[in-house]
Design a protein around this motif. Structure first.
Motif, PDB file in Angstrom:
ATOM      1  N   SER A   1       0.828  -1.211   0.000  1.00 33.83           N
ATOM      2  CA  SER A   1       0.000   0.000   0.000  1.00 33.83           C
ATOM      3  C   SER A   1       0.855   1.250   0.000  1.00 33.83           C
ATOM      4  O   SER A   1       0.586   2.208  -0.727  1.00 33.83           O
ATOM      5  CB  SER A   1      -0.929   0.001   1.225  1.00 33.83           C
TER       6      SER A   1
ATOM      7  N   GLU B   1       1.130   0.101  -4.756  1.00 40.01           N
ATOM      8  CA  GLU B   1       0.759  -1.055  -5.556  1.00 40.01           C
ATOM      9  C   GLU B   1      -0.748  -1.311  -5.474  1.00 40.01           C
ATOM     10  O   GLU B   1      -1.414  -0.925  -4.510  1.00 40.01           O
ATOM     11  CB  GLU B   1       1.528  -2.294  -5.068  1.00 40.01           C
ATOM     12  N   SER B   2      -1.293  -1.949  -6.494  1.00 36.74           N
ATOM     13  CA  SER B   2      -2.728  -2.239  -6.548  1.00 36.74           C
ATOM     14  C   SER B   2      -3.084  -3.299  -5.512  1.00 36.74           C
ATOM     15  O   SER B   2      -2.445  -4.351  -5.443  1.00 36.74           O
ATOM     16  CB  SER B   2      -3.116  -2.720  -7.944  1.00 36.74           C
TER      17      SER B   2
ATOM     18  N   PRO C   1      -6.210  -5.729  -4.200  1.00 33.47           N
ATOM     19  CA  PRO C   1      -7.525  -6.224  -4.624  1.00 33.47           C
ATOM     20  C   PRO C   1      -8.633  -5.784  -3.674  1.00 33.47           C
ATOM     21  O   PRO C   1      -8.402  -5.613  -2.470  1.00 33.47           O
ATOM     22  CB  PRO C   1      -7.352  -7.754  -4.591  1.00 33.47           C
TER      23      PRO C   1
ATOM     24  N   ARG D   1      -6.495  -6.630   4.714  1.00 35.84           N
ATOM     25  CA  ARG D   1      -6.578  -5.401   3.917  1.00 35.84           C
ATOM     26  C   ARG D   1      -7.383  -4.321   4.647  1.00 35.84           C
ATOM     27  O   ARG D   1      -7.023  -3.146   4.632  1.00 35.84           O
ATOM     28  CB  ARG D   1      -7.208  -5.704   2.551  1.00 35.84           C
TER      29      ARG D   1
ATOM     30  N   ASP E   1     -12.402  -0.329  -1.421  1.00 34.16           N
ATOM     31  CA  ASP E   1     -13.155  -0.991  -2.481  1.00 34.16           C
ATOM     32  C   ASP E   1     -13.581  -2.376  -2.006  1.00 34.16           C
ATOM     33  O   ASP E   1     -12.795  -3.101  -1.371  1.00 34.16           O
ATOM     34  CB  ASP E   1     -12.300  -1.142  -3.741  1.00 34.16           C
TER      35      ASP E   1
END
Length: 280
Positions: A102, A106-107, A109, A128, A141
């Motif tokens: 993070s 970086e992405s 999910p 997360r 998300d």
């Protein structure tokens, strides 16, 4: 706010240690304030849905949800507290790896959650959510599946609140009130729902005896609310006998006192005078 020294790996390590420290301090604060043990645990999804009554579900897809709305988990052995702070060091390696990703931009999910009313329960993505909290984020998300329940989850804060919801659900199965009646008949002690349910059923039995006609539960509930509950509540308010109780609690109290004082199911001025005298 997250700490930033310019060295992402070191910052990720500090993030985890700070989250653990906050969890320990929160647990200590709860103990010092003598709050219930359940104030810092995640709400168990299966117990919440069982108390509210499952009706159906549908997938909503990808959504942005607030972190504060995530209050529970489908995992009964969660390694995180109510604010998704780690409760031990065993999640550290994976936690710090996500925190590092993070911090490097970086992405990450999306997590997966159930939605019950305005509350969310983590299916997948506990680490997360924990990292997002630690980094001071406000949203995340998530793939959302909405679960519909018979009762509104509003008012649920802690695990102890579930017993009230559960007993209310059982009461409404016995006394299927609708609309305004359903919303207005509220008690705070779960056992009062059981007592009130028995009272309404006894009232309905007397009504059927008097009329010589069989009545279903929905009809009895509607008749009890209109012919018994509302008139009595109006009299209680006029007599200033509601006090700090809910109207339903006042009704239940006076219904019990009525029979004990005058041993009849009628309502008259003598009863209210006797009740006022007992209160003084």
């Amino acid at each position: 706010m997250s700490r930033d020294t310019g060295f992402p790996r070191a910052d990720a390590e500090h993030d985890f240690l700070r989250a653990r420290r906050r969890q320990v301090l929160s647990r200590l604060s709860t103990w010092l304030r003598r709050e219930p043990d359940d104030v810092n645990i995640t709400l168990p999804f299966d117990e919440v849905v069982a108390a509210l009554g499952w009706e159906g579900q549908r997938r909503l897809g990808l959504r942005v949800i607030t972190l504060d709305s995530i209050v529970g988990s489908v995992d009964r052995d969660s390694d995180f507290d109510r604010r998704f702070r780690p409760t031990s060091g065993k999640v550290r390696q994976r936690w710090e790896r996500l925190a590092l990703a993070s911090r490097r931009g970086e992405s990450i999910p999306p997590v997966e959650v159930y939605r019950v009313g305005e509350l969310h329960f983590v299916i997948d993505g506990h680490h997360r959510v924990s990292v997002a909290h630690a980094l001071g984020l406000g949203t995340i998300d998530a793939f959302v599946t909405e679960v519909r329940t018979k009762l509104d989850p509003a008012g649920i804060r802690y695990r102890g609140d579930l017993i009230v919801k559960d007993y209310r659900r059982l009461f409404l199965a016995r006394v299927p009130l609708t609309g305004e009646a359903r919303a207005s008949v509220i008690v705070t002690d779960p056992w009062d729902y059981a007592e009130l349910g028995e009272h309404v059923e006894a009232w309905g039995f007397r009504l059927m005896q008097d009329s010589g006609t069989f009545l279903d539960r929905a009809t009895i509930a509607a008749r009890w609310y209109a012919d018994e509950y509302q008139p009595v509540v109006r009299m209680l308010r006029q007599a200033d006998l509601v006090g700090t109780r809910t109207e339903a609690e006042a009704y239940l109290w006076v219904a019990g006192e009525r029979y004990r004082l005058i041993r009849t199911h009628s309502w008259d001025d003598d009863l209210f005078e006797a009740l006022r005298a007992r209160r003084r």
